[in-house]
Scaffold this motif. Structure first.
Motif, PDB file in Angstrom:
ATOM      1  N   PRO A   1       0.280  41.574  17.458  1.00  0.00           N
ATOM      2  CA  PRO A   1       0.736  40.223  17.054  1.00  0.00           C
ATOM      3  C   PRO A   1       2.142  40.227  16.444  1.00  0.00           C
ATOM      4  O   PRO A   1       2.911  39.285  16.652  1.00  0.00           O
ATOM      5  CB  PRO A   1      -0.298  39.779  16.027  1.00  0.00           C
ATOM      6  CG  PRO A   1      -1.513  40.595  16.323  1.00  0.00           C
ATOM      7  CD  PRO A   1      -1.006  41.905  16.829  1.00  0.00           C
ATOM      8  N   THR A   2       2.489  41.286  15.738  1.00  0.00           N
ATOM      9  CA  THR A   2       3.825  41.384  15.153  1.00  0.00           C
ATOM     10  C   THR A   2       4.873  41.525  16.252  1.00  0.00           C
ATOM     11  O   THR A   2       5.925  40.878  16.207  1.00  0.00           O
ATOM     12  CB  THR A   2       3.906  42.582  14.189  1.00  0.00           C
ATOM     13  OG1 THR A   2       2.891  42.452  13.205  1.00  0.00           O
ATOM     14  CG2 THR A   2       5.264  42.657  13.528  1.00  0.00           C
ATOM     15  N   ILE A   3       4.578  42.370  17.235  1.00  0.00           N
ATOM     16  CA  ILE A   3       5.493  42.542  18.363  1.00  0.00           C
ATOM     17  C   ILE A   3       5.690  41.217  19.088  1.00  0.00           C
ATOM     18  O   ILE A   3       6.825  40.830  19.410  1.00  0.00           O
ATOM     19  CB  ILE A   3       4.983  43.625  19.330  1.00  0.00           C
ATOM     20  CG1 ILE A   3       5.061  45.001  18.661  1.00  0.00           C
ATOM     21  CG2 ILE A   3       5.774  43.621  20.631  1.00  0.00           C
ATOM     22  CD1 ILE A   3       4.412  46.114  19.453  1.00  0.00           C
ATOM     23  N   MET A   4       4.609  40.503  19.343  1.00  0.00           N
ATOM     24  CA  MET A   4       4.711  39.215  20.042  1.00  0.00           C
ATOM     25  C   MET A   4       5.507  38.199  19.218  1.00  0.00           C
ATOM     26  O   MET A   4       6.282  37.407  19.770  1.00  0.00           O
ATOM     27  CB  MET A   4       3.317  38.677  20.368  1.00  0.00           C
ATOM     28  CG  MET A   4       2.539  39.552  21.342  1.00  0.00           C
ATOM     29  SD  MET A   4       3.389  39.828  22.886  1.00  0.00           S
ATOM     30  CE  MET A   4       3.233  38.222  23.614  1.00  0.00           C
ATOM     31  N   SER A   5       5.319  38.214  17.900  1.00  0.00           N
ATOM     32  CA  SER A   5       6.075  37.296  17.036  1.00  0.00           C
ATOM     33  C   SER A   5       7.564  37.611  17.074  1.00  0.00           C
ATOM     34  O   SER A   5       8.394  36.699  17.164  1.00  0.00           O
ATOM     35  CB  SER A   5       5.562  37.389  15.604  1.00  0.00           C
ATOM     36  OG  SER A   5       4.234  36.979  15.527  1.00  0.00           O
ATOM     37  N   ILE A   6       7.910  38.886  17.007  1.00  0.00           N
ATOM     38  CA  ILE A   6       9.320  39.278  17.047  1.00  0.00           C
ATOM     39  C   ILE A   6       9.948  38.888  18.379  1.00  0.00           C
ATOM     40  O   ILE A   6      11.057  38.346  18.423  1.00  0.00           O
ATOM     41  CB  ILE A   6       9.467  40.794  16.776  1.00  0.00           C
ATOM     42  CG1 ILE A   6       9.093  41.103  15.331  1.00  0.00           C
ATOM     43  CG2 ILE A   6      10.890  41.266  17.080  1.00  0.00           C
ATOM     44  CD1 ILE A   6       8.983  42.584  15.021  1.00  0.00           C
ATOM     45  N   ILE A   7       9.238  39.139  19.472  1.00  0.00           N
ATOM     46  CA  ILE A   7       9.759  38.766  20.787  1.00  0.00           C
ATOM     47  C   ILE A   7       9.928  37.253  20.886  1.00  0.00           C
ATOM     48  O   ILE A   7      10.929  36.754  21.409  1.00  0.00           O
ATOM     49  CB  ILE A   7       8.848  39.307  21.908  1.00  0.00           C
ATOM     50  CG1 ILE A   7       8.950  40.832  21.964  1.00  0.00           C
ATOM     51  CG2 ILE A   7       9.214  38.697  23.257  1.00  0.00           C
ATOM     52  CD1 ILE A   7       7.962  41.474  22.897  1.00  0.00           C
ATOM     53  N   GLY A   8       8.970  36.494  20.370  1.00  0.00           N
ATOM     54  CA  GLY A   8       9.073  35.035  20.385  1.00  0.00           C
ATOM     55  C   GLY A   8      10.247  34.525  19.578  1.00  0.00           C
ATOM     56  O   GLY A   8      10.969  33.614  20.009  1.00  0.00           O
ATOM     57  N   ILE A   9      10.460  35.106  18.410  1.00  0.00           N
ATOM     58  CA  ILE A   9      11.591  34.708  17.565  1.00  0.00           C
ATOM     59  C   ILE A   9      12.912  35.028  18.254  1.00  0.00           C
ATOM     60  O   ILE A   9      13.837  34.200  18.278  1.00  0.00           O
ATOM     61  CB  ILE A   9      11.498  35.384  16.184  1.00  0.00           C
ATOM     62  CG1 ILE A   9      10.331  34.789  15.393  1.00  0.00           C
ATOM     63  CG2 ILE A   9      12.801  35.242  15.404  1.00  0.00           C
ATOM     64  CD1 ILE A   9       9.965  35.572  14.148  1.00  0.00           C
ATOM     65  N   LEU A  10      13.009  36.222  18.834  1.00  0.00           N
ATOM     66  CA  LEU A  10      14.235  36.593  19.543  1.00  0.00           C
ATOM     67  C   LEU A  10      14.475  35.680  20.746  1.00  0.00           C
ATOM     68  O   LEU A  10      15.615  35.303  21.037  1.00  0.00           O
ATOM     69  CB  LEU A  10      14.184  38.054  19.982  1.00  0.00           C
ATOM     70  CG  LEU A  10      14.380  39.078  18.866  1.00  0.00           C
ATOM     71  CD1 LEU A  10      14.072  40.485  19.367  1.00  0.00           C
ATOM     72  CD2 LEU A  10      15.783  39.008  18.304  1.00  0.00           C
ATOM     73  N   ALA A  11      13.416  35.304  21.449  1.00  0.00           N
ATOM     74  CA  ALA A  11      13.557  34.397  22.592  1.00  0.00           C
ATOM     75  C   ALA A  11      14.042  33.022  22.137  1.00  0.00           C
ATOM     76  O   ALA A  11      14.916  32.415  22.770  1.00  0.00           O
ATOM     77  CB  ALA A  11      12.230  34.274  23.332  1.00  0.00           C
TER      78      ALA A  11
END
Length: 95
Positions: free
Chosen positions: A38-48
Motif C-alpha cells: 500500500p505504501t508503494i502504491m501511495s507513492i506511485i499515485g502521488i508521483l503520478a
C-alpha cells in the motif's frame, strides 16, 4: 496581454527532465524497495498526480491563458471525470 516566447524552450526541457525523474523514482520505489505494497502504491499515485500537474503547467500552458476561469472549470471537470473512472474501475474490480 503580451507574451514572451523564447526560441529555446527551457520550460519544456525542464518539464521533460522532471517527468523522467518522477517516472524513474516511481520505478525505483516499485522495483527496489521493501516497503509495504500500500505504501508503494501511495507513492506511485502521488508521483503520478504531481507529474500530471507539472505537465499541465509545463506543456499545456495552463498559466498562459487569457480566460483562466474557463480553464479552472475545465480542469475541475477533468479531475472529476478521471476520479470517477479510476474509483469506479477499482470498485468494479473489487466487487
Amino acid at each position: 496581454m503580451e507574451q514572451h516566447h523564447s526560441k529555446y524552450p527551457i520550460g519544456h526541457i525542464v518539464g521533460f527532465f522532471l517527468s523522467l525523474v518522477m517516472t524513474i523514482a516511481a520505478m525505483f520505489v516499485a522495483l527496489h524497495t521493501n516497503l509495504p505494497r500500500p505504501t508503494i502504491m501511495s507513492i506511485i499515485g502521488i508521483l503520478a498526480f504531481l507529474q500530471a500537474g507539472m505537465q499541465l503547467f509545463m506543456f499545456m500552458h495552463i498559466k498562459e491563458s487569457d480566460n483562466s476561469v474557463v480553464q479552472v472549470v475545465n480542469i475541475i471537470y477533468s479531475i472529476i471525470i478521471a476520479l470517477t473512472i479510476v474509483l469506479g474501475s477499482i470498485w468494479v474490480m473489487h466487487n
